[in-house]
Design a protein around this motif. Structure first.
Motif, PDB file in Angstrom:
ATOM      1  N   ALA A  15       0.918  -0.998   0.087  1.00  0.00           N
ATOM      2  CA  ALA A  15      -0.081  -0.118  -0.001  1.00  0.00           C
ATOM      3  C   ALA A  15       0.973   1.313   0.152  1.00  0.00           C
ATOM      4  O   ALA A  15       0.641   2.223  -0.827  1.00  0.00           O
ATOM      5  N   ALA A  16       1.878   1.188   0.836  1.00  0.00           N
ATOM      6  CA  ALA A  16       2.829   2.613   0.770  1.00  0.00           C
ATOM      7  C   ALA A  16       3.359   2.754  -0.455  1.00  0.00           C
ATOM      8  O   ALA A  16       3.643   3.845  -1.038  1.00  0.00           O
ATOM      9  N   ARG A  17       3.944   1.703  -1.223  1.00  0.00           N
ATOM     10  CA  ARG A  17       4.303   1.847  -2.308  1.00  0.00           C
ATOM     11  C   ARG A  17       3.486   2.397  -3.583  1.00  0.00           C
ATOM     12  O   ARG A  17       3.842   3.358  -4.201  1.00  0.00           O
ATOM     13  N   HIS A  18       2.504   1.671  -3.497  1.00  0.00           N
ATOM     14  CA  HIS A  18       1.242   2.126  -4.577  1.00  0.00           C
ATOM     15  C   HIS A  18       0.805   3.508  -4.424  1.00  0.00           C
ATOM     16  O   HIS A  18       0.636   4.285  -5.277  1.00  0.00           O
ATOM     17  N   ALA A  19       0.579   4.007  -3.330  1.00  0.00           N
ATOM     18  CA  ALA A  19      -0.041   5.135  -2.858  1.00  0.00           C
ATOM     19  C   ALA A  19       0.907   6.286  -2.610  1.00  0.00           C
ATOM     20  O   ALA A  19       0.703   7.503  -2.188  1.00  0.00           O
ATOM     21  N   ARG A  20       2.256   5.820  -2.669  1.00  0.00           N
ATOM     22  CA  ARG A  20       3.484   6.818  -2.198  1.00  0.00           C
ATOM     23  C   ARG A  20       3.274   7.610  -1.151  1.00  0.00           C
ATOM     24  O   ARG A  20       3.525   8.831  -0.914  1.00  0.00           O
ATOM     25  N   VAL A  21       3.106   6.686   0.166  1.00  0.00           N
ATOM     26  CA  VAL A  21       2.777   7.152   1.378  1.00  0.00           C
ATOM     27  C   VAL A  21       4.121   7.216   1.787  1.00  0.00           C
ATOM     28  O   VAL A  21       5.000   6.276   2.223  1.00  0.00           O
ATOM     29  N   PRO A  22       4.557   8.457   2.352  1.00  0.00           N
ATOM     30  CA  PRO A  22       5.886   8.630   3.144  1.00  0.00           C
ATOM     31  C   PRO A  22       5.830   7.986   4.757  1.00  0.00           C
ATOM     32  O   PRO A  22       4.874   8.176   5.485  1.00  0.00           O
ATOM     33  N   LEU A  23       6.839   7.047   4.805  1.00  0.00           N
ATOM     34  CA  LEU A  23       6.888   6.073   6.093  1.00  0.00           C
ATOM     35  C   LEU A  23       8.036   6.709   6.959  1.00  0.00           C
ATOM     36  O   LEU A  23       9.145   7.203   6.512  1.00  0.00           O
ATOM     37  N   PRO A  24       7.917   6.702   8.286  1.00  0.00           N
ATOM     38  CA  PRO A  24       8.696   6.989   9.295  1.00  0.00           C
ATOM     39  C   PRO A  24      10.064   6.289   8.786  1.00  0.00           C
ATOM     40  O   PRO A  24      10.167   5.008   8.357  1.00  0.00           O
ATOM     41  N   GLY A  25      11.275   6.839   9.176  1.00  0.00           N
ATOM     42  CA  GLY A  25      12.384   6.167   8.899  1.00  0.00           C
ATOM     43  C   GLY A  25      12.706   4.595   9.193  1.00  0.00           C
ATOM     44  O   GLY A  25      13.225   3.770   8.354  1.00  0.00           O
ATOM     45  N   GLU A  26      12.499   4.567  10.535  1.00  0.00           N
ATOM     46  CA  GLU A  26      12.758   3.177  10.957  1.00  0.00           C
ATOM     47  C   GLU A  26      11.510   2.134  10.445  1.00  0.00           C
ATOM     48  O   GLU A  26      11.966   1.123  10.132  1.00  0.00           O
ATOM     49  N   VAL A  27      10.318   2.590  10.176  1.00  0.00           N
ATOM     50  CA  VAL A  27       9.510   1.705   9.608  1.00  0.00           C
ATOM     51  C   VAL A  27       9.733   1.314   8.141  1.00  0.00           C
ATOM     52  O   VAL A  27       9.662   0.395   7.751  1.00  0.00           O
ATOM     53  N   ALA A  28      10.185   2.598   7.391  1.00  0.00           N
ATOM     54  CA  ALA A  28      10.697   2.147   6.183  1.00  0.00           C
ATOM     55  C   ALA A  28      11.869   1.262   6.010  1.00  0.00           C
ATOM     56  O   ALA A  28      11.727   0.420   5.300  1.00  0.00           O
ATOM     57  N   ARG A  29      12.932   1.448   6.715  1.00  0.00           N
ATOM     58  CA  ARG A  29      13.808   0.404   7.046  1.00  0.00           C
ATOM     59  C   ARG A  29      13.479  -0.914   7.299  1.00  0.00           C
ATOM     60  O   ARG A  29      13.954  -1.935   6.488  1.00  0.00           O
ATOM     61  N   PHE A  30      12.478  -1.159   8.185  1.00  0.00           N
ATOM     62  CA  PHE A  30      12.095  -2.653   8.472  1.00  0.00           C
ATOM     63  C   PHE A  30      11.353  -3.051   7.365  1.00  0.00           C
ATOM     64  O   PHE A  30      11.474  -4.122   7.099  1.00  0.00           O
ATOM     65  N   LEU A  31      10.539  -2.429   6.755  1.00  0.00           N
ATOM     66  CA  LEU A  31       9.716  -2.794   5.422  1.00  0.00           C
ATOM     67  C   LEU A  31      10.568  -3.141   4.235  1.00  0.00           C
ATOM     68  O   LEU A  31      10.311  -4.107   3.389  1.00  0.00           O
ATOM     69  N   PHE A  32      11.449  -2.387   3.818  1.00  0.00           N
ATOM     70  CA  PHE A  32      12.069  -2.294   2.670  1.00  0.00           C
ATOM     71  C   PHE A  32      13.537  -2.856   2.638  1.00  0.00           C
ATOM     72  O   PHE A  32      13.963  -3.128   1.505  1.00  0.00           O
ATOM     73  N   SER A  33      14.016  -3.275   3.693  1.00  0.00           N
ATOM     74  CA  SER A  33      15.595  -3.693   3.754  1.00  0.00           C
ATOM     75  C   SER A  33      15.565  -5.228   3.821  1.00  0.00           C
ATOM     76  O   SER A  33      14.467  -5.645   4.194  1.00  0.00           O
ATOM     77  N   ARG A  34      16.585  -5.748   3.626  1.00  0.00           N
ATOM     78  CA  ARG A  34      16.913  -7.353   3.574  1.00  0.00           C
ATOM     79  C   ARG A  34      16.706  -7.781   5.232  1.00  0.00           C
ATOM     80  O   ARG A  34      17.116  -6.700   5.739  1.00  0.00           O
ATOM     81  N   PRO A  35      16.449  -8.973   5.299  1.00  0.00           N
ATOM     82  CA  PRO A  35      16.427  -9.268   6.702  1.00  0.00           C
ATOM     83  C   PRO A  35      17.750  -9.070   7.519  1.00  0.00           C
ATOM     84  O   PRO A  35      17.254  -8.881   8.624  1.00  0.00           O
ATOM     85  N   ALA A  36      18.742  -9.502   6.958  1.00  0.00           N
ATOM     86  CA  ALA A  36      19.849  -9.242   7.623  1.00  0.00           C
ATOM     87  C   ALA A  36      20.102  -7.863   8.124  1.00  0.00           C
ATOM     88  O   ALA A  36      20.472  -7.585   9.123  1.00  0.00           O
TER      89      ALA A  36
END
Length: 481
Positions: A152-173
Motif C-alpha cells: 500500500a505504501a508503494r502504491h499510494a506513495r505514502v511517506p513512512l517514518p525512517g525506521e518503519v521504512a527500513r524495517f519494511l524495505f531492507s533485507r532481513p539481515a
C-alpha cells in the motif's frame, strides 16, 4: 405512493442485494458449497452497481458484512459509475473512509494489495489509502501486516517514518543489524536472539518466536497475557484452562455478543451447566452493551429461533447459525423484556442449546403468534422440512387472521441461498433479510418494512440517505469529542 412498477422492482432488487450483502461471506454453508456463492455475489454486485449506481455506495451504511463491504469499496474505487450523481461523491467518500476504519486491518490490507496488483491508481484510491494508513499504528502494522503495508505504501506513495521504512524495505539481515528506537521494532529485533524479548510483541508475532525458542505453552500464555487483545484472550481461554492456569486469560463480560455466543456453543453442555452463573452473567452484560439506549424500548416481541441440525453450519463457519440464534435470544430479551423465545426443537434452556433434530418452523411460529406479540422475529436459515405447509399457514394467517398487519413478522436468515441469490424465504407473506451480526438486528427489522410491498424505491432511497447521514454525523461527532 408514486413509485412506478419499475421502481417497485428496483426496490425489491436492492433489498435482495442488501440481504445477500449482510448474510453471505462466500464461504461454505450447510446447504451450499463455497464455490456456489461467489458467482451469485458477483452478479448482484455488478447488477446493482450498474443499474442503481447512486444507491450502491450507500449500502455501506446498512451494516453489510466486511466481505461485501470490501467488495463494494473495491468496486467504487476501481470502477466509478459514469451515471452516478457527483453530489453524492462526498457522502460516498465518507462511507468508504468509515467502513475501512471499522474493518479488521488484515482485510483492509488485503483489499489494498488487490488494488495495487490490479494497478488501480486513481486519485481517489490513493487518497483512501493515505488517509487510512495515516490513522494506523505503523510500528504494529509493520510487524503484523508487513506485506500489506509495504504494497500500500508503494502504491499510494505514502511517506513512512525512517525506521518503519527500513524495517519494511531492507533485507532481513539489515533489519536486524542496527537497533531501533521504536520499542516494538527493537523487541522484534532482540526476540531473534533472546526468548524473554518476545513478551513485548503482539501475540500473533510472539507465537512464532515462542516456537523458535521452544518456550513451554503454559509459560508462554502466562507471560503474554498482558499483550493480548480481548478477542485473543477469549480464543485462548479454553487453552489456558486446559493448561491449568489459575486465572483464565479472558474477561467474558467484555467480549462482543456474537463472539461470546460462539464461545458458549463451542463448550460441552456439561461445562456450560457447571459455569452457568458465569456464562449467563456475561451473556446478559454483552446483550445490554449491544442494545445500548434501545434496551427496553421494543414492544412485546416473540422470537422463533432455529436450533435444528442445520444450525451446525459448515467447517468454515462452525456453529455460527446457532450462535447467531443464541445471540438474538439474549438481545431480544433486553430489547423487549416481556418477550418470549421459542426454539424449533422445543428446548427450554437457552444456555444448553445445541444443534439437533429437523427444521419444523410452523409450530413454533404459531406458538409465538399465540402469545399476542406486537412483533415476531424468526432467526433461521429458512430450510423448513415441509415448506408448502409453512408457506400456506403464514399466507392464511396474514390474509385471514391479521390482514391489518397489527403484528409485524420478519425473518432473518444467517445464510444465503445461492440458487435464488437471496436468503431462503419462509413465505411470500413474510419479508426476509440476511443477518450476520446481532448488533444490527434493530436496523434490519426497520429495513424489513420495505419488504412488505407497502413502501417503494423513493422511500427506500430516503431511508438510505438518512441512514448514511446519521452514520457519518455520528462519526464526525466522535472525532470532534
Amino acid at each position: 405512493m408514486t413509485d412506478t412498477y419499475t421502481d417497485l422492482l428496483a426496490c425489491e432488487d436492492l433489498l435482495l442485494f442488501a440481504s445477500a450483502a449482510v448474510a453471505s461471506t462466500g464461504q461454505r454453508e450447510f446447504h451450499t458449497a463455497s464455490g456456489e456463492q461467489g458467482p451469485s455475489l458477483d452478479f448482484l454486485h455488478d447488477y446493482v452497481h450498474g443499474t442503481l449506481p447512486d444507491l450502491y455506495g450507500l449500502m455501506l451504511a446498512l451494516h453489510v458484512n466486511d466481505h461485501n463491504a470490501a467488495r463494494i469499496v473495491h468496486t467504487l474505487l476501481s470502477r466509478p459509475a459514469p451515471g452516478a450523481d457527483p453530489a453524492l461523491r462526498p457522502r460516498e467518500n465518507g462511507l468508504i473512509r468509515l467502513r475501512l476504519a471499522r474493518m479488521p486491518p488484515q482485510r483492509v490490507y488485503r483489499l489494498f494489495r488487490r488494488l495495487a496488483a490490479e494497478r488501480v491508481n486513481n486519485r481517489r484510491t490513493r487518497a483512501a489509502m493515505r488517509d487510512w494508513i495515516a490513522r494506523r499504528p505503523l510500528e504494529l502494522d509493520a510487524l503484523k501486516y508487513r506485506a500489506g503495508l509495504r504494497a500500500a505504501a508503494r502504491h499510494a506513495r505514502v511517506p513512512l517514518p525512517g525506521e518503519v521504512a527500513r524495517f519494511l524495505f531492507s533485507r532481513p539481515a539489515d533489519r536486524r543489524r542496527a537497533p531501533y528506537t521504536a520499542p516494538l521494532l527493537e523487541s522484534h529485533r532482540r526476540a531473534h536472539y533472546a526468548a524473554r524479548e518476545l513478551y513485548g510483541l503482539p501475540l500473533t508475532v510472539a507465537e512464532g518466536f515462542a516456537a523458535h525458542h521452544r518456550v513451554p505453552r503454559r509459560a508462554f500464555l502466562e507471560g503474554i497475557a498482558g499483550r493480548t487483545t480481548a478477542a485473543e484472550r477469549l480464543r485462548l481461554d479454553r487453552t489456558a484452562r486446559c493448561h491449568g492456569l489459575e486465572a483464565p486469560l479472558s474477561d467474558l463480560g467484555t467480549a462482543p455478543l456474537l463472539r461470546l455466543c460462539a464461545y458458549v456453543v463451542g463448550l460441552a453442555v456439561s461445562e456450560r451447566r457447571e459455569r452457568r452463573a458465569e456464562l449467563e452473567a456475561a451473556l446478559e452484560r454483552a446483550a445490554r452493551r449491544t442494545a445500548g439506549p434501545l434496551a427496553g424500548t421494543w414492544p412485546r416481541t416473540a422470537a422463533v429461533l432455529d436450533d435444528s441440525y442445520s444450525s451446525t453450519g459448515s467447517r468454515e463457519r462452525r456453529n455460527r447459525p446457532l450462535a447467531l440464534a443464541l445471540a438474538c435470544h439474549h438481545l431480544l430479551r433486553v430489547l423487549a423484556p416481556g418477550g418470549t423465545s421459542h426454539w424449533v426443537s422445543g428446548h427450554r434452556d437457552a444456555l444448553t442449546v445445541r444443534p439437533q433434530g429437523p427444521t419444523r418452523l410452523a409450530e413454533p411460529i404459531l406458538d409465538a403468534l399465540d402469545t399476542g406479540p406486537a412483533r415476531v422475529v424468526v432467526v433461521s436459515d429458512g430450510y423448513d422440512d415441509t415448506p408448502p405447509l409453512l408457506s400456506d399457514a403464514l399466507l392464511l394467517w396474514r390474509r385471514r387472521v391479521d390482514p391489518e398487519r397489527s403484528v409485524a413478522l420478519v425473518h432473518l436468515a444467517p445464510v444465503l441461498d445461492a440458487g435464488v441469490l437471496a436468503p431462503h424465504r419462509l413465505s411470500p407473506a413474510v419479508p426476509t433479510l440476511g443477518l450476520h451480526d446481532p448488533a444490527v438486528l434493530p436496523s434490519l427489522v426497520e429495513l424489513a418494512r420495505f419488504g412488505e410491498g407497502r413502501l417503494g424505491l423513493a422511500d427506500l432511497r430516503a431511508h438510505l440517505l438518512a441512514t448514511a447521514d446519521t452514520v457519518l454525523d455520528g462519526e464526525r461527532a466522535g472525532e470532534a469529542a
